[in-house]
Design a protein around this motif. Sequence first.
Motif, PDB file in Angstrom:
ATOM      1  N   ASP A 190      35.942  10.110  18.035  1.00  0.00           N
ATOM      2  CA  ASP A 190      34.497   9.851  18.016  1.00  0.00           C
ATOM      3  C   ASP A 190      34.025   9.304  19.359  1.00  0.00           C
ATOM      4  N   ILE A 191      34.797   8.335  19.878  1.00  0.00           N
ATOM      5  CA  ILE A 191      34.394   7.703  21.147  1.00  0.00           C
ATOM      6  C   ILE A 191      34.439   8.706  22.299  1.00  0.00           C
ATOM      7  N   THR A 192      35.528   9.463  22.399  1.00  0.00           N
ATOM      8  CA  THR A 192      35.642  10.423  23.508  1.00  0.00           C
ATOM      9  C   THR A 192      34.591  11.524  23.401  1.00  0.00           C
ATOM     10  N   ALA A 193      34.242  11.902  22.169  1.00  0.00           N
ATOM     11  CA  ALA A 193      33.186  12.906  21.992  1.00  0.00           C
ATOM     12  C   ALA A 193      31.856  12.369  22.501  1.00  0.00           C
ATOM     13  N   ALA A 194      31.583  11.091  22.207  1.00  0.00           N
ATOM     14  CA  ALA A 194      30.340  10.475  22.670  1.00  0.00           C
ATOM     15  C   ALA A 194      30.317  10.383  24.198  1.00  0.00           C
ATOM     16  N   PHE A 195      31.469  10.016  24.781  1.00  0.00           N
ATOM     17  CA  PHE A 195      31.562   9.934  26.241  1.00  0.00           C
ATOM     18  C   PHE A 195      31.318  11.304  26.874  1.00  0.00           C
ATOM     19  N   ARG A 196      31.839  12.352  26.246  1.00  0.00           N
ATOM     20  CA  ARG A 196      31.684  13.688  26.808  1.00  0.00           C
ATOM     21  C   ARG A 196      30.231  14.138  26.716  1.00  0.00           C
TER      22      ARG A 196
END
Length: 250
Positions: free
Chosen positions: A168-174
Motif C-alpha cells: 500500500d505504501i509503495t503504491a502511494a509513493f509511486r
Amino acid sequence: MDLQGIGAVVAAGAALVSVLVGHRHVKAAIQTAEATYRSAVDAARTQGLNEHNQWRRTVRREAYAALLQAVLNHTDHAGKVFSQGAEDPRRAQDVFAASEPLATDMSHKKFVVRLEGPDEVSTAAQALIAAAEELMDVCRVWAVSQLARSLLDDRAAVYPQEVERVRDITAAFRVEGYWSLIGTPQMPDEANAMLGELRPLMRRIDVSLAYMGYLCTSQSATAYGDAGHALNSAIGEFITEARMALDEEA
C-alpha cells in the motif's frame, strides 16, 4: 682583310650561332624538364592527397561501424536483463553486472568517434550512447523491481499484514511521486510518516529498504518500448550523419 682573316671571322660567327642555337635547345630542354617535374610533383601530391582522404574515410567508417556494433551488443544485453527480470529476477543483478564490460567498450568506441569527427557525427554518437544507456537503465529498474516483488511474495505467507501494508505504501509513493522527493523540503508530512512506518516494516520482513525504491519507480513494458523506440531513432540519426560525413570524403 685577307681571305684567311675573313674565313676566321665567318668561322667564329658560325660557332657563335651554333652556341646560341644550342643554348636555346638546352633552355627549351630545361623548361620541358621543369614542366615535367612540376607535373609529376602535382600528380604525386594529388595522388597522396587522394590516398590520405581514402585512408581517413576508411578509418572513420571503421570507427562508426565499431560504435554501432558496440551499441547493439550493449542493447542486446539490455534485452536479456529485461527478460531475466520476468523469468528469474533473482539472477537479474548478475546479468546486469555482465553488461559492465559492454558499457565500457561502448564508451571507448564513442570517444574514438568523437576524436575522428566531424562534430555532427560526434553529437549523434553521444545521443546514441545516451539512448542505449537509458534502455539499459529501464531494463535494470524493471528487473530489480521484479526481484522486490518476488521477495515480497516470499514473505507474504509468514507476514501477510506487513507485506500488504508495504504494498500500500509503495503504491502511494509511486502514484504521488514521493520517492523522488525524499530528503527535500518538498516532501510532505504524510509521506514522511509513511516512510517512517515503512522502515521498521522492511526490517521485520527482512527485505532491504533499497528495493523499495525500485517498487516505487517501477518501469513497465511500455517504458521499455518507449526506450527502444528512442534508441532506434538515435541509431537512424547516427547512420544519417555518418553517411553524410563519408560521402563528403568520397
